[in-house]
Design a protein around this motif. Structure first.
Motif, PDB file in Angstrom:
ATOM      1  N   PHE A  92       0.828  -1.207   0.000  1.00 54.65           N
ATOM      2  CA  PHE A  92       0.000   0.000   0.000  1.00 54.65           C
ATOM      3  C   PHE A  92       0.863   1.259   0.000  1.00 54.65           C
ATOM      4  CE2 PHE A  92      -3.732  -2.502   0.757  1.00 54.65           C
ATOM      5  CZ  PHE A  92      -4.806  -1.691   0.480  1.00 54.65           C
ATOM      6  N   ALA A  93       1.912   1.257   0.844  1.00 53.11           N
ATOM      7  CA  ALA A  93       2.753   2.451   1.003  1.00 53.11           C
ATOM      8  C   ALA A  93       3.600   2.743  -0.232  1.00 53.11           C
ATOM      9  CB  ALA A  93       3.651   2.291   2.223  1.00 53.11           C
ATOM     10  N   THR A  94       4.104   1.705  -0.894  1.00 47.27           N
ATOM     11  CA  THR A  94       5.033   1.931  -2.009  1.00 47.27           C
ATOM     12  C   THR A  94       4.369   1.884  -3.376  1.00 47.27           C
ATOM     13  OG1 THR A  94       5.651  -0.410  -2.058  1.00 47.27           O
ATOM     14  CG2 THR A  94       7.021   1.065  -0.715  1.00 47.27           C
ATOM     15  N   ALA A  95       3.411   0.985  -3.555  1.00 46.95           N
ATOM     16  CA  ALA A  95       2.804   0.820  -4.878  1.00 46.95           C
ATOM     17  C   ALA A  95       1.390   1.388  -4.952  1.00 46.95           C
ATOM     18  CB  ALA A  95       2.797  -0.658  -5.268  1.00 46.95           C
ATOM     19  N   GLY A  96       0.728   1.511  -3.801  1.00 45.34           N
ATOM     20  CA  GLY A  96      -0.614   2.069  -3.770  1.00 45.34           C
ATOM     21  C   GLY A  96      -1.711   1.020  -3.788  1.00 45.34           C
ATOM     22  N   GLU A  97      -2.919   1.484  -3.497  1.00 51.73           N
ATOM     23  CA  GLU A  97      -4.061   0.580  -3.408  1.00 51.73           C
ATOM     24  C   GLU A  97      -4.390  -0.068  -4.750  1.00 51.73           C
ATOM     25  OE1 GLU A  97      -8.687   0.352  -1.859  1.00 51.73           O
ATOM     26  OE2 GLU A  97      -7.546   2.190  -1.473  1.00 51.73           O
ATOM     27  N   ALA A  98      -4.274   0.668  -5.849  1.00 52.44           N
ATOM     28  CA  ALA A  98      -4.610   0.092  -7.166  1.00 52.44           C
ATOM     29  C   ALA A  98      -3.713  -1.100  -7.486  1.00 52.44           C
ATOM     30  CB  ALA A  98      -4.494   1.159  -8.251  1.00 52.44           C
ATOM     31  N   ALA A  99      -2.436  -0.999  -7.159  1.00 58.12           N
ATOM     32  CA  ALA A  99      -1.516  -2.118  -7.396  1.00 58.12           C
ATOM     33  C   ALA A  99      -1.896  -3.317  -6.529  1.00 58.12           C
ATOM     34  CB  ALA A  99      -0.078  -1.693  -7.118  1.00 58.12           C
ATOM     35  N   PHE A 100      -2.291  -3.037  -5.288  1.00 58.45           N
ATOM     36  CA  PHE A 100      -2.717  -4.122  -4.412  1.00 58.45           C
ATOM     37  C   PHE A 100      -3.969  -4.798  -4.951  1.00 58.45           C
ATOM     38  CE2 PHE A 100      -5.251  -5.721  -0.844  1.00 58.45           C
ATOM     39  CZ  PHE A 100      -4.388  -6.713  -0.395  1.00 58.45           C
TER      40      PHE A 100
END
Length: 172
Positions: free
Chosen positions: A50-58
């Protein structure tokens, strides 16, 4: 459809604990956790994703996990992250069971757990309680819309809820 039980619901409602109890009740089942699978696949903690790639990546990783589960898994109880209900092939994975409880019950469950600090730290979207409450209000009815079965978990102990889930899932 695969003989799987897919547990959905808001973070902290007890999906993982119920999955373990369902396996104790029915030894033909085994438990999987989608967040654990994603952490294993990426070798990265959810909070860091979440912190590095963001919610969309998750969410893309959740979809990749859902695709794999639908093709490869049977006889499993699958506990999911709070937003997993959004994957586009949820019903192809198995019987979708929404574990329903009100927000204050969930918050109390987390805060009263022996490892409360760890439980809160593990949930990036629960860091701000009022934002979490708002997210809960946004998701509440969507969970019901995508579920095959709705179980109120705030009325009984884990064992009785597990027995009810097995009865209801068998009817699907």
């Amino acid at each position: 459809m695969a003989r799987n039980i897919v547990l959905i619901g808001f973070m902290g409602v007890g999906k993982g604990a119920l999955a373990r109890e369902l396996v104790r009740c029915d030894s033909t089942l085994y438990a999987l956790d989608t967040d654990d699978m994603i952490e294993s696949m990426t070798n990265t903690r959810i909070k860091k994703i979440f912190a590095t790639a963001g919610e969309a990546a998750f969410r893309a990783l959740e979809q990749k996990t859902a695709d794999w589960l639908a093709k490869n898994v049977t006889n499993a109880v699958i506990s999911t992250g709070g937003g997993f209900y959004k994957v586009d092939n949820l019903k192809a994975i198995g019987t979708v069971v929404y574990l329903k409880a009100d927000f204050d019950w969930i918050l109390g469950r987390i805060l009263n757990a022996p490892n409360a600090k760890k439980k809160l730290k593990k949930r990036p979207l629960f860091q701000d309680v009022e934002k979490a409450r708002s997210l809960f209000a946004e998701r509440y009815h969507r969970y019901e819309e995508v579920a095959d079965v709705v179980i109120d978990v705030d009325r009984g102990d884990t064992r009785s809820v597990a027995e009810e889930v097995l009865r209801m899932a068998a009817q699907q």
